[in-house]
Motif scaffolding. Structure first.
Motif, mmCIF file in Angstrom:
data_model
loop_
_atom_site.group_PDB
_atom_site.id
_atom_site.type_symbol
_atom_site.label_atom_id
_atom_site.label_comp_id
_atom_site.label_asym_id
_atom_site.label_seq_id
_atom_site.Cartn_x
_atom_site.Cartn_y
_atom_site.Cartn_z
ATOM 1 N N PHE A 475 39.314 51.456 -23.915
ATOM 2 C CA PHE A 475 38.675 50.803 -24.911
ATOM 3 C C PHE A 475 38.668 51.536 -26.170
ATOM 4 N N ILE A 476 38.517 52.845 -26.180
ATOM 5 C CA ILE A 476 38.647 53.415 -27.406
ATOM 6 C C ILE A 476 40.262 53.577 -28.167
ATOM 7 N N LEU A 477 41.379 53.825 -27.087
ATOM 8 C CA LEU A 477 42.593 53.714 -27.615
ATOM 9 C C LEU A 477 42.905 52.295 -28.007
ATOM 10 N N ALA A 478 42.330 51.220 -27.724
ATOM 11 C CA ALA A 478 42.796 50.019 -28.128
ATOM 12 C C ALA A 478 41.943 49.584 -29.260
ATOM 13 N N ALA A 479 40.934 50.235 -29.730
ATOM 14 C CA ALA A 479 40.337 50.384 -30.837
ATOM 15 C C ALA A 479 41.201 50.816 -32.021
ATOM 16 N N VAL A 480 41.701 52.041 -31.577
ATOM 17 C CA VAL A 480 42.646 52.682 -32.542
ATOM 18 C C VAL A 480 43.884 51.941 -32.868
ATOM 19 N N LYS A 481 44.460 51.379 -31.740
ATOM 20 C CA LYS A 481 45.686 50.853 -32.007
ATOM 21 C C LYS A 481 45.623 49.230 -32.577
ATOM 22 N N LYS A 482 44.444 48.863 -32.429
ATOM 23 C CA LYS A 482 44.442 47.472 -33.164
ATOM 24 C C LYS A 482 45.147 47.088 -34.297
ATOM 25 N N ALA A 483 44.839 48.065 -35.271
ATOM 26 C CA ALA A 483 45.103 47.635 -36.756
ATOM 27 C C ALA A 483 46.509 48.144 -36.966
ATOM 28 N N THR A 484 47.436 48.578 -36.057
ATOM 29 C CA THR A 484 48.769 48.789 -36.077
ATOM 30 C C THR A 484 49.495 48.486 -35.133
ATOM 31 N N ARG A 485 49.028 47.307 -34.261
ATOM 32 C CA ARG A 485 49.655 47.198 -32.994
ATOM 33 C C ARG A 485 50.929 46.190 -33.422
ATOM 34 N N GLY A 486 52.094 46.654 -32.657
ATOM 35 C CA GLY A 486 53.376 46.148 -32.681
ATOM 36 C C GLY A 486 53.597 45.258 -31.800
ATOM 37 N N PHE A 487 54.824 44.678 -31.459
ATOM 38 C CA PHE A 487 55.139 43.486 -30.514
ATOM 39 C C PHE A 487 56.062 44.322 -29.644
ATOM 40 N N VAL A 488 56.312 43.517 -28.384
ATOM 41 C CA VAL A 488 57.339 43.948 -27.374
ATOM 42 C C VAL A 488 57.971 42.343 -27.051
ATOM 43 N N GLY A 489 59.278 42.733 -26.264
ATOM 44 C CA GLY A 489 59.868 41.576 -26.127
ATOM 45 C C GLY A 489 60.710 41.024 -27.100
ATOM 46 N N GLN A 490 61.040 39.857 -26.823
ATOM 47 C CA GLN A 490 62.064 39.281 -27.636
ATOM 48 C C GLN A 490 61.857 37.689 -27.756
ATOM 49 N N MET A 491 62.248 37.029 -28.680
ATOM 50 C CA MET A 491 62.501 35.473 -28.720
ATOM 51 C C MET A 491 63.801 35.132 -28.334
ATOM 52 N N VAL A 492 63.944 33.927 -27.585
ATOM 53 C CA VAL A 492 65.249 33.356 -27.683
ATOM 54 C C VAL A 492 65.350 32.149 -28.395
ATOM 55 N N ILE A 493 66.086 32.117 -29.407
ATOM 56 C CA ILE A 493 66.084 31.098 -30.626
ATOM 57 C C ILE A 493 67.213 30.238 -30.039
ATOM 58 N N GLU A 494 67.177 28.703 -30.277
ATOM 59 C CA GLU A 494 68.290 27.589 -29.993
ATOM 60 C C GLU A 494 67.817 26.711 -31.316
ATOM 61 N N ILE A 495 68.837 26.202 -31.768
ATOM 62 C CA ILE A 495 68.577 25.030 -32.652
ATOM 63 C C ILE A 495 69.395 23.898 -32.336
ATOM 64 N N ARG A 496 68.739 22.727 -32.197
ATOM 65 C CA ARG A 496 69.268 21.619 -31.796
ATOM 66 C C ARG A 496 69.401 20.569 -32.884
ATOM 67 N N ASP A 497 70.666 19.935 -32.870
ATOM 68 C CA ASP A 497 70.870 19.125 -33.997
ATOM 69 C C ASP A 497 70.486 17.641 -33.487
ATOM 70 N N GLU A 498 69.510 16.807 -33.819
ATOM 71 C CA GLU A 498 69.111 15.877 -33.398
ATOM 72 C C GLU A 498 69.994 14.585 -33.674
ATOM 73 N N ASN A 499 70.949 14.711 -34.336
ATOM 74 C CA ASN A 499 72.057 13.702 -34.620
ATOM 75 C C ASN A 499 73.010 13.526 -33.627
ATOM 76 N N THR A 500 73.404 14.937 -33.351
ATOM 77 C CA THR A 500 74.695 15.027 -32.027
ATOM 78 C C THR A 500 74.141 15.615 -30.995
ATOM 79 N N GLY A 501 72.960 16.077 -30.693
ATOM 80 C CA GLY A 501 72.311 16.648 -29.589
ATOM 81 C C GLY A 501 73.016 17.932 -29.052
#
Length: 594
Positions: A475-501
């Motif tokens: 809990f102490i470490l969580a309080a210290v890290k909260k203000a500068t918390r970063g991210f993990v992992g990744q996002m997989v992005i696809e864009i679909r054209d609704e006219n052509t599929g």
């Protein structure tokens, strides 16, 4: 506050060091790293050469059947369609509903052919997909459907030597990461490169199959599914349809069956009825019974089926042959008790005790044991010789002993099986060489020191103190890290054209570079036409999750339904959302992976 944090951390570290020798004495079972969940990538050659190898695209039907056989929830599957480039790709999707399976099968139906072939491209991409998106607790695998031949663009710069080198590197990477490659060679036109495909499977611990008829693919996919999860296909006698309902008995042998997959292979329509062991007709489909149909198969999935004889009534077109197979899925592992001492010498007896576990706990229902046999497999690592020693079935475990035969190193593992599945323990290496360090699990010796009483209370008290300090430090470490918390992992992005599929090639956006928050517009490289996404914000959340906050006028969809994300929508690994854009006819598809 930082001083208190430092003090708590110091106390935690000190107690960890003091208690580590005691914790090391706690009994532990060595279980095989098995899982009833699969992370799979289906790789398919969609070059023009497949028009003769698989002119009716039955390979597509086989992939659909494999998807249908996957667990009703929890398995992941991706798809890579290649020629001499990646034509279409589906990132790993966690199956959470029947709609997810339908989405994957629809994707397969949309695959088109291309002019050239480079098998290295498909295999390399499949390994990459698993590397970035697989769950470490799941069983990874690749299934490759191809004729094994390359046909490179003679006008391009790519050479066969470059393709071979890239393929070798991808196969070595798969082997290193424990990813077996199962290959299915399609040989309808007699041009199959059988040896090349067999070598891929051999090097990675998979299996290789060959068929001259694409009609055999559903059966082969069933065998691959069963082999990977250490299951066995239970054949049910084929029937020749007579136009009326015919009875087929399906026996569910015990209460530990998670799912029963009943596949009916037929080129013509089949109607089915189902009755549970009490004689009551079961609705198809229902919450406990799923039905999938295709032009070459029907698959019935029973979820947590009751033990006993189920009656399946099958009606097909007269004179049509219907092949019926049964594959059970179990949440079971095989564990072996740790061996009892550190040193070995010729003549020592190693006592073996092994048992089934479910969800990490010793199996409470012993109904499986009476139908099982178990053997201890001993491999002499110096000579390469292997021998099997039958173990005694005591009704709730398997026991036996092995007497060290020589001053060699050995590998020991237990295999237990019955007619519908088998399980193996993790191999344990032991040494009887003079001055040897013993095995990864301890084994007995006449010269071993007398065992000291186990300090139970010291461990209990120490563990309690350690847990309390760990909680405080957390809990102490969580309080210290909260203000500068970063991210993990990744996002997989696809864009679909609704006219052509059509969809864009999946882009993997690593999140570790962001701190505090980022917008969807940033992930989309600030493209002007997608500016309406700048009010969709992501912030860190607990447990390696991400919180999405929608400040735009648009909607966010999850599992096909619009959700209110104005106050926050938490995303865990494997979650998928879609963002329909109102200013352009496009939809952004997002999957969060850790």
């Amino acid at each position: 506050m930082l001083r208190r944090n430092h003090f708590a951390f110091t106390m935690l570290l000190t107690l960890s060091i003091l208690l580590l020798p005691l914790i090391g004495q706690l009994p532990a079972a060595h279980a095989a790293q098995q899982s009833s969940k699969i992370d799979s990538v289906l790789v398919v050659d969609v070059s023009n050469s497949m028009d003769t190898s698989d002119k009716d695209k039955i390979g597509n039907e086989a992939m659909k059947m494999f998807i249908d056989m996957l667990s009703a929830a929890g398995d992941k599957v991706g798809i890579v369609a290649y020629t001499d480039k990646i034509e279409r790709e589906k990132a790993l999707l966690e199956i959470q509903s029947d709609a997810d399976k339908q989405d994957l099968k629809q994707f397969i139906d949309q695959l088109n052919r291309g002019p050239y072939t480079d098998i290295a491209v498909g295999v390399k991409e499949a390994v990459k997909v698993l590397q970035h998106g697989a769950d470490p607790a799941h069983e990874p695998m690749i299934v490759l459907l191809a004729d094994g031949n390359n046909y490179l663009n003679k006008q391009g710069s790519r050479t066969q030597e470059q393709s071979d080198q890239e393929l070798n590197e991808a196969v070595a990477d798969a082997k290193k990461k424990g990813i077996p490659i199962y290959t299915i060679g399609l040989n309808a036109d007699g041009q199959l490169n059988k040896d090349a495909l067999a070598e891929l499977s051999k090097q990675t611990g998979g299996k290789s199959f060959v068929t001259a008829s694409a009609d055999e693919l559903p059966q082969i996919l069933s065998e691959i599914f069963a082999s990977h999860l250490k299951l066995k296909i239970v054949p049910i006698q084929s029937i020749t349809a007579n136009g009326s309902y015919q009875d087929v008995i399906v026996n569910v042998p015990n209460a530990n069956v998670m799912e029963a997959n009943i596949s009916l292979m037929s080129s013509k329509p089949v109607d089915v009825k189902l009755f549970d062991p009490s004689g009551k007709e079961a609705a198809i489909p229902s919450d406990d019974v799923q039905l999938s149909r295709s032009k070459s198969y029907s698959l019935i999935k029973l979820l947590q089926p009751a033990q006993g004889d189920w009656k399946l009534q099958v009606k097909g077109v007269a004179k049509d042959k219907i092949d019926i197979n049964l594959v059970f899925n179990y949440d079971l592992e095989l564990a072996m008790d740790p061996l009892s001492a550190q040193a070995y010498k010729k003549g020592d007896k190693i006592e073996i005790s092994s048992y089934l576990t479910s969800n990490g706990q010793k199996l409470q229902n012993n109904a499986l044991y009476p139908n099982m046999n178990a053997v201890l497999t001993v491999k002499d690592l110096d000579t390469g010789d292997t021998k099997e020693i039958p173990l005694n079935n005591l009704g709730d475990r398997f026991e036996g002993a092995y007497e060290i035969e020589d001053k060699h190193e050995y590998e020991l593992k237990v295999r237990a099986e019955e007619k519908s599945f088998y399980r193996e323990t993790e191999p344990v290496k032991v040494s009887a060489k003079p001055g040897g360090s013993g095995g990864t699990a301890a084994a007995g010796s006449a010269e071993a020191e007398e065992k000291k009483p186990f300090p139970v209370w010291a461990v209990v008290i120490g563990a309690a103190v350690l847990a309390a300090l760990a909680a405080a430090a957390y809990f102490i470490l969580a309080a210290v890290k909260k203000a500068t918390r970063g991210f993990v992992g990744q996002m997989v992005i696809e864009i679909r054209d609704e006219n052509t599929g059509e969809k864009t090639y999946p882009q993997y956006k690593k999140l570790t570079a962001f701190k505090g928050k980022f917008t969807l517009h940033q992930l989309l490289q600030l493209a002007p036409e997608l500016k309406e996404t700048e009010k969709i914000v992501f912030v860190p959340s607990k447990g390696d999750r991400v919180m999405l906050k929608n400040g735009s006028a648009g909607t966010i969809e999850k599992s096909g339904r619009a959700v209110d994300a104005s106050s926050g929508l938490e995303l865990k690994t494997g979650d998928r959302i879609t963002v329909p854009l109102s200013n352009v006819d496009k939809t952004v598809l997002i999957e969060y992976l850790v």
